[in-house]
Design a protein around this motif. Structure first.
Motif, mmCIF file in Angstrom:
data_model
loop_
_atom_site.group_PDB
_atom_site.id
_atom_site.type_symbol
_atom_site.label_atom_id
_atom_site.label_comp_id
_atom_site.label_asym_id
_atom_site.label_seq_id
_atom_site.Cartn_x
_atom_site.Cartn_y
_atom_site.Cartn_z
ATOM 1 N N ASP A 118 49.276 26.095 26.673
ATOM 2 C CA ASP A 118 49.550 25.860 28.223
ATOM 3 C C ASP A 118 48.476 25.571 28.923
ATOM 4 O OD1 ASP A 118 51.269 25.875 30.392
ATOM 5 O OD2 ASP A 118 51.033 28.092 30.902
ATOM 6 N N CYS A 119 47.822 24.251 28.689
ATOM 7 C CA CYS A 119 46.683 23.787 29.254
ATOM 8 C C CYS A 119 45.543 24.678 29.281
ATOM 9 C CB CYS A 119 47.196 22.953 30.600
ATOM 10 S SG CYS A 119 46.409 21.632 31.275
ATOM 11 N N SER A 120 45.277 25.233 28.228
ATOM 12 C CA SER A 120 44.146 26.097 28.324
ATOM 13 C C SER A 120 43.005 25.571 28.561
ATOM 14 C CB SER A 120 44.005 26.835 26.762
ATOM 15 O OG SER A 120 45.104 27.680 26.636
ATOM 16 N N THR A 121 41.906 26.058 29.307
ATOM 17 C CA THR A 121 40.831 25.617 29.829
ATOM 18 C C THR A 121 39.583 26.003 28.804
ATOM 19 O OG1 THR A 121 40.530 27.506 31.571
ATOM 20 C CG2 THR A 121 41.426 25.379 32.163
ATOM 21 N N ASP A 122 39.830 26.910 28.065
ATOM 22 C CA ASP A 122 38.765 27.391 27.004
ATOM 23 C C ASP A 122 39.054 26.507 25.548
ATOM 24 O OD1 ASP A 122 41.112 28.408 25.768
ATOM 25 O OD2 ASP A 122 40.343 30.575 25.714
ATOM 26 N N ASN A 123 38.630 27.051 24.634
ATOM 27 C CA ASN A 123 38.784 26.208 23.388
ATOM 28 C C ASN A 123 39.962 26.673 22.346
ATOM 29 O OD1 ASN A 123 37.385 28.666 22.653
ATOM 30 N ND2 ASN A 123 36.394 27.603 21.183
ATOM 31 N N THR A 124 40.953 27.212 23.249
ATOM 32 C CA THR A 124 41.944 27.454 22.251
ATOM 33 C C THR A 124 42.802 26.429 21.538
ATOM 34 O OG1 THR A 124 43.005 29.398 23.819
ATOM 35 C CG2 THR A 124 44.554 28.461 22.329
ATOM 36 N N ARG A 125 42.813 25.246 21.980
ATOM 37 C CA ARG A 125 43.323 23.946 21.589
ATOM 38 C C ARG A 125 42.460 23.784 20.434
ATOM 39 N NH1 ARG A 125 45.028 17.992 24.059
ATOM 40 N NH2 ARG A 125 45.288 17.082 22.326
ATOM 41 N N GLN A 126 41.138 23.667 20.571
ATOM 42 C CA GLN A 126 40.184 23.351 19.501
ATOM 43 C C GLN A 126 40.279 24.266 18.215
ATOM 44 O OE1 GLN A 126 38.102 20.647 19.775
ATOM 45 N NE2 GLN A 126 38.134 20.794 17.589
ATOM 46 N N ILE A 127 40.451 25.683 18.534
ATOM 47 C CA ILE A 127 40.466 26.517 17.462
ATOM 48 C C ILE A 127 41.873 26.144 16.443
ATOM 49 C CG2 ILE A 127 41.293 28.934 16.924
ATOM 50 C CD1 ILE A 127 39.284 29.692 19.169
ATOM 51 N N CYS A 128 43.027 26.076 17.418
ATOM 52 C CA CYS A 128 44.231 25.668 16.650
ATOM 53 C C CYS A 128 44.015 24.434 15.794
ATOM 54 C CB CYS A 128 45.318 25.706 17.632
ATOM 55 S SG CYS A 128 45.762 27.115 18.494
#
Length: 240
Positions: A44-54
């Motif tokens: 949900d448009c995370s501002t940390d590195n949640t997307r990068q980890i996934c």
């Protein structure tokens, strides 16, 4: 135990906003303990590195272009489930509180009892993390309000661990509250005559990050959800 009909398609929806501390553990728990389920992380448009980890781990992820909040993220998952023909969908929070080993049992219970929703409840056997005292007071309040409106006792009305069948997927894909959706949507489907039950589960404390419900937001939460429940109750009675 995970032996729900072999031909049934089952999806785990993982809403995630700034869950970099726990998202990898959450997905790996699912892969290990619920192997017959597909999953999708709704970032949900995370501002940390949640997307990068996934993405680094090759996880199945949908990246929202703007922050929609918990309701919008979960509804995105239900739209995904409807579009791709899933028979079952279940929400598993990205913070690591929900244990994937209970998902097979929940799916079996849904099938055997011809239900529309199965809620994983912390409070039937009172094992594992039980939430704070203040939140339990609020939960008990909503349990009473839902019983008053629908006649059914839901011991854990704010539980995010909810497994649903196809016709509930269709309903939630069309309409889902923006925030704090769990008590409101339980009332909505009960008033439609859908069948809902609970089974005991054990939940963990949040594995990382922080809750979206702060002390300041808790007053808004109580008022907003109360009004939403009463509205759904009135609308349900009006259309009977």
């Amino acid at each position: 135990m995970d032996n729900y009909g072999e031909n049934m398609k089952k999806l785990i929806i993982i809403p995630a906003y700034n869950e970099s501390e726990s998202i990898e553990k959450t997905v790996r728990d699912i892969i290990e303990n619920a192997p017959s389920f597909d999953y999708v992380v709704i970032n949900d448009c995370s501002t940390d590195n949640t997307r990068q980890i996934c993405e680094d781990n090759g996880f199945n992820i949908v990246n929202l272009p703007v922050n929609l909040g918990i309701g919008g993220a979960v509804q995105t998952g239900y739209l995904y489930a409807e579009r791709y023909g899933y028979d079952i969908a279940v929400q598993v929070d990205g913070d690591g509180q929900h244990d994937a080993k209970f998902l097979g049992e929940m799916a079996d219970y849904l099938e055997k009892n011809d239900l529309d929703m199965v809620i994983g409840s912390r409070f039937i056997e009172k094992q594992g993390f039980q939430s704070s005292k203040a939140r339990r007071i609020g939960i008990n309040y909503f349990t009473g309000l839902i019983k008053l409106c629908t006649g059914q006792k839901i011991t854990d009305p704010t539980s995010g661990l909810r497994l649903i069948g196809r016709r509930t997927i269709v309903q939630f894909a069309k309409k889902y509250p923006k925030d704090y959706p769990e008590p409101e949507t339980v009332v909505a489907i009960l008033k439609k005559g859908f069948k809902v039950a609970e089974i005991p589960v054990v939940m963990r404390e949040r594995q990382g990050g922080s809750s979206s419900i702060t002390l300041k937001k808790s007053v808004y939460y109580m008022v907003k959800v109360t009004l939403a429940i009463l509205f759904e109750n009135f609308r349900g009675d009006k259309h009977r």
